[in-house]
Write an enzyme that holds these catalytic residues in place. Sequence first.
Site, PDB file in Angstrom:
ATOM      1  N   HIS A 117     109.809 -50.768  76.565  1.00 55.37           N
ATOM      2  CA  HIS A 117     109.692 -50.405  75.161  1.00 55.37           C
ATOM      3  C   HIS A 117     110.340 -51.449  74.255  1.00 55.37           C
ATOM      4  CE1 HIS A 117     113.912 -49.269  74.589  1.00 55.37           C
ATOM      5  NE2 HIS A 117     113.851 -48.651  75.755  1.00 55.37           N
ATOM      6  N   HIS A 154     111.126 -47.926  80.416  1.00 49.03           N
ATOM      7  CA  HIS A 154     112.450 -48.411  80.022  1.00 49.03           C
ATOM      8  C   HIS A 154     112.952 -49.485  80.971  1.00 49.03           C
ATOM      9  CE1 HIS A 154     112.628 -44.802  77.400  1.00 49.03           C
ATOM     10  NE2 HIS A 154     111.897 -44.301  78.375  1.00 49.03           N
TER      11      HIS A 154
END
Length: 237
Positions: A9, A189
């Site tokens: 992200h 992530h």
Amino acid sequence: MAKLVLIRHGQSEWNALNLFNGWIDTKLSDKGVAQAKEAGDLLAAEGIQFDQAYTSVLTRAIQTLHFALEEAGQLFIPEAKSWRLNERHYGALQGQNKAEAAEKWGDEQVHIWRRSYDVLPPLLDSYDETMTVQGKTYPAFDRRYADVPEGELPLGENLKITLERVLPFWESDIAKDLKAGKNVVIAAHGNSLRALVKHLENISDDDILNVEIANGQPLVYDLADDLSVVSKKTLTK
């Protein structure tokens, strides 16, 4: 041959403030939005046609997936969300400023907590649903985890534990799609993706500590039928 694309992200609001984020649900910063859109532009230029998307249940990853797919002209593809793709849970460190944590416990100790494969950070010490200081609420009180058995929800994680909770979802859903020849994109992530990279590339416990995945720079794998890595590359401008 199936393609797997991993996207970390873009910068979150707490990343910008130098805070430990973990499972705390924050949005992308303006810079993070730009990084996510740039990832989509890179995917469009690469010409990969996706069949399935996966992401975590945290807003910054979901936003990244949507911005990237919109820029790539593929916002319509099926997507699935799972808590198993969440960032590593930083326990009682969540919400703390990283520099202040280093002053409190020492640079070396904080570095060990952040980078060690199997050393746990300080754990959450309470199940009290009123414990919301610095966003440390135990996940059981967040309705996005209502269907997760309480014993599976962490009070803190290292990369080893993160890998252990990512792998069941990899095997049950993601790997199944890839073996069927589908092209898959995962927006997640830094640590959940590092866990997947460790598994895919058979990276040792020691060597994974030096592996970094840049925000918003898609990592593209070509995978054989048995999901062994044929080739990989990072998309950049």
